[in-house]
Design a protein around this motif. Structure first.
Motif, PDB file in Angstrom:
ATOM      1  N   ARG A 100       0.833  -1.208   0.000  1.00 42.35           N
ATOM      2  CA  ARG A 100       0.000   0.000   0.000  1.00 42.35           C
ATOM      3  C   ARG A 100       0.867   1.258   0.000  1.00 42.35           C
ATOM      4  O   ARG A 100       0.608   2.181  -0.770  1.00 42.35           O
ATOM      5  CB  ARG A 100      -0.921   0.015   1.211  1.00 42.35           C
ATOM      6  N   ASP A 101       1.868   1.295   0.837  1.00 45.28           N
ATOM      7  CA  ASP A 101       2.682   2.500   0.957  1.00 45.28           C
ATOM      8  C   ASP A 101       3.579   2.692  -0.261  1.00 45.28           C
ATOM      9  O   ASP A 101       3.864   3.830  -0.654  1.00 45.28           O
ATOM     10  CB  ASP A 101       3.512   2.423   2.240  1.00 45.28           C
TER      11      ASP A 101
ATOM     12  N   ALA B 168       2.658   1.840  -3.280  1.00 42.17           N
ATOM     13  CA  ALA B 168       1.738   2.393  -4.275  1.00 42.17           C
ATOM     14  C   ALA B 168       1.456   3.865  -4.004  1.00 42.17           C
ATOM     15  O   ALA B 168       1.392   4.687  -4.934  1.00 42.17           O
ATOM     16  CB  ALA B 168       0.433   1.595  -4.271  1.00 42.17           C
ATOM     17  N   ALA B 169       1.292   4.232  -2.722  1.00 41.26           N
ATOM     18  CA  ALA B 169       1.022   5.624  -2.380  1.00 41.26           C
ATOM     19  C   ALA B 169       2.180   6.532  -2.783  1.00 41.26           C
ATOM     20  O   ALA B 169       1.965   7.644  -3.273  1.00 41.26           O
ATOM     21  CB  ALA B 169       0.758   5.751  -0.875  1.00 41.26           C
ATOM     22  N   THR B 170       3.402   6.062  -2.586  1.00 46.90           N
ATOM     23  CA  THR B 170       4.572   6.865  -2.950  1.00 46.90           C
ATOM     24  C   THR B 170       4.636   7.076  -4.460  1.00 46.90           C
ATOM     25  O   THR B 170       4.960   8.169  -4.935  1.00 46.90           O
ATOM     26  CB  THR B 170       5.858   6.179  -2.454  1.00 46.90           C
TER      27      THR B 170
ATOM     28  N   LEU C  15       2.043   7.059  -6.532  1.00 47.99           N
ATOM     29  CA  LEU C  15       0.972   7.992  -6.879  1.00 47.99           C
ATOM     30  C   LEU C  15       1.342   9.420  -6.491  1.00 47.99           C
ATOM     31  O   LEU C  15       1.049  10.363  -7.230  1.00 47.99           O
ATOM     32  CB  LEU C  15      -0.318   7.576  -6.168  1.00 47.99           C
ATOM     33  N   ARG C  16       1.989   9.594  -5.344  1.00 48.64           N
ATOM     34  CA  ARG C  16       2.387  10.936  -4.898  1.00 48.64           C
ATOM     35  C   ARG C  16       3.335  11.581  -5.908  1.00 48.64           C
ATOM     36  O   ARG C  16       3.287  12.785  -6.140  1.00 48.64           O
ATOM     37  CB  ARG C  16       3.079  10.839  -3.534  1.00 48.64           C
TER      38      ARG C  16
ATOM     39  N   GLU D  99      -3.310  10.058  -4.706  1.00 41.09           N
ATOM     40  CA  GLU D  99      -2.629   9.310  -3.644  1.00 41.09           C
ATOM     41  C   GLU D  99      -3.591   8.623  -2.672  1.00 41.09           C
ATOM     42  O   GLU D  99      -3.350   7.478  -2.256  1.00 41.09           O
ATOM     43  CB  GLU D  99      -1.662  10.220  -2.876  1.00 41.09           C
TER      44      GLU D  99
ATOM     45  N   ALA E 224      -4.544   4.817  -2.748  1.00 42.99           N
ATOM     46  CA  ALA E 224      -3.712   3.728  -2.229  1.00 42.99           C
ATOM     47  C   ALA E 224      -4.368   3.041  -1.041  1.00 42.99           C
ATOM     48  O   ALA E 224      -4.050   1.882  -0.730  1.00 42.99           O
ATOM     49  CB  ALA E 224      -2.337   4.261  -1.830  1.00 42.99           C
ATOM     50  N   ARG E 225      -5.302   3.731  -0.377  1.00 44.77           N
ATOM     51  CA  ARG E 225      -5.986   3.102   0.765  1.00 44.77           C
ATOM     52  C   ARG E 225      -6.852   1.917   0.328  1.00 44.77           C
ATOM     53  O   ARG E 225      -7.284   1.117   1.173  1.00 44.77           O
ATOM     54  CB  ARG E 225      -6.836   4.137   1.491  1.00 44.77           C
TER      55      ARG E 225
ATOM     56  N   VAL F  42      -5.746  -0.504  -1.327  1.00 46.74           N
ATOM     57  CA  VAL F  42      -4.875  -1.678  -1.234  1.00 46.74           C
ATOM     58  C   VAL F  42      -4.878  -2.162   0.218  1.00 46.74           C
ATOM     59  O   VAL F  42      -4.655  -1.363   1.129  1.00 46.74           O
ATOM     60  CB  VAL F  42      -3.439  -1.339  -1.674  1.00 46.74           C
TER      61      VAL F  42
ATOM     62  N   ALA G  75      -1.749   7.179   3.081  1.00 49.68           N
ATOM     63  CA  ALA G  75      -1.917   5.730   3.146  1.00 49.68           C
ATOM     64  C   ALA G  75      -1.615   5.146   4.514  1.00 49.68           C
ATOM     65  O   ALA G  75      -1.937   3.992   4.769  1.00 49.68           O
ATOM     66  CB  ALA G  75      -1.021   5.062   2.102  1.00 49.68           C
TER      67      ALA G  75
END
Length: 372
Positions: free
Chosen positions: A145-146, A148-150, A152-153, A160, A163-164, A166, A252
């Motif tokens: 998850r994290d 993916a969040a990075t 997207l950021r 971003e 990502a939650r 996931v 996330a």
């Protein structure tokens, strides 16, 4: 109208703060902006200087700098670190932003710049700054998850929060197990306000230092922005290392940044243990990804051994007014200037949030800040 360039004074704070918020690309509430400006500018421990360009009564450009200690070939020196360099677009063709940088370059201290926007990286060589060794960004993603969040950021910041979707428990990788270099090796958590260990091992080139006031200031940042974690490493009774990290709320979950690693000995088994122990400590606190900047071979090797992988390197540049030879080696990370302030994670948490509340939104941070 004539542009006036001056060091920022208290009567200029309201216009300066409005321009700074634009430079940051603020997506969070005005309450957060007030707290962040107060901590970041008016309560900071490091010496500094902020230049502003004024057109009439309007602040149209800013350039801030920190003044921090380094070791240069074993001798303690103060180095100026530029940051928050911003000029309104309509004033850039007139060279207003470059004028601020030239004023800063007239200061007595040498200057260090790491990374920056494409325009910054294009301008510094034209101003005769000297290229130093690159600084490498390394990341250790612990959860999918994290990671993916990075991504997207970086590429789609407004997305971003997606990502939650996931599941948060899917692992990506885990720090390698720390291996103590000696049976007497142990680690103690540092309490802000208590003395830092004195660690200044012999090392060539330019080496970033952290001293008491700066460590306490970072530890005092607003809790909604980040929480500091300091670790002191011992061989028996002798301190041999110190790491300062921070845990940062993100869209996330929790990110972590390994801000600074200070060593008295660069023996590789010792460095490996200090890095791996720090990464494991952060992972145990529930973070989903850890990032770090490093430029010394021993630290990069230790980070990779702990499970970090390299991403895009960051160019670094050096300016010295008297044109003394530039350092040939560099040991620096996220401690420089305000590189550790997690503005990107903060933006991601608040993109798409309701507009800032009224009330304090119209109030200058200067009105609630104590002068430095």
């Amino acid at each position: 109208m004539t542009i006036r360039v001056t060091v920022m004074e208290e009567n200029l704070r309201p216009g300066f703060e409005r321009l700074l918020i634009e430079a940051w690309g603020q997506t969070w509430s005005a309450d957060y902006a007030v707290d962040l400006i107060r901590w970041r500018y008016y309560e900071r421990a490091a010496l500094g200087q902020t230049w502003v360009a004024i057109d009439g009564t309007s602040c149209v450009a800013i350039l801030d700098s920190y003044l921090r200690p380094y070791l240069l070939n074993g001798s303690r020196v103060l180095v100026r670190e530029p940051c928050d360099w911003f000029c309104l677009p309509e004033y850039r063709p007139r060279g207003v932003g470059v004028l601020l940088m030239k004023r800063l370059m007239d200061c007595d201290e040498p200057m260090l710049s790491i990374g920056g926007t494409p325009p910054t990286l294009a301008i510094l060589p034209r101003l005769r700054w000297t290229r130093l060794p690159e600084v490498t960004k390394l990341v250790l993603p612990l959860r999918v998850r994290d990671f993916a969040a990075t991504a997207l950021r970086k590429w789609w910041p407004a997305q971003e929060p997606l990502a939650r979707l996931v599941p948060g428990k899917i692992p990506y990788r885990w720090p390698k197990r720390p291996i103590r270099p000696h049976e007497a090796a142990h680690v103690v958590e540092w309490t802000p306000g208590t003395p830092l260990p004195v660690l200044r091992g012999a090392q060539d080139g330019l080496v970033e230092l952290i001293e008491q006031a700066d460590a306490d200031w970072i530890a005092g940042m607003p809790r909604w922005l980040a929480q500091a974690v300091g670790l002191v490493f011992f061989l028996g009774e002798e301190p041999v290392g110190f790491t300062l990290s921070q845990i940062e709320p993100s869209a996330a979950g929790l990110d972590a940044c390994l801000v600074h690693v200070q060593l008295s000995d660069h023996a590789q088994p010792l460095v490996n243990w200090i890095i791996a122990e720090t990464a494991s400590n952060l992972a145990a606190r529930g973070v989903g990804i850890i990032r770090c900047l490093a430029s010394s071979p021993s630290k990069i090797a230790a980070l990779e051994m702990a499970g970090f992988f390299r991403t895009t390197p960051r160019p670094s540049y050096w300016w010295q007014r008297d044109r003394e030879p530039a350092p040939t080696q560099l040991d620096a990370g996220y401690l420089r200037a305000d590189d550790a302030v997690p503005l990107a994670a903060l933006r991601g948490r608040h993109l798409g949030a309701p507009p800032a509340r009224a009330g304090r939104a119209d109030r200058s941070a200067a009105s609630t800040s104590r002068p430095r």
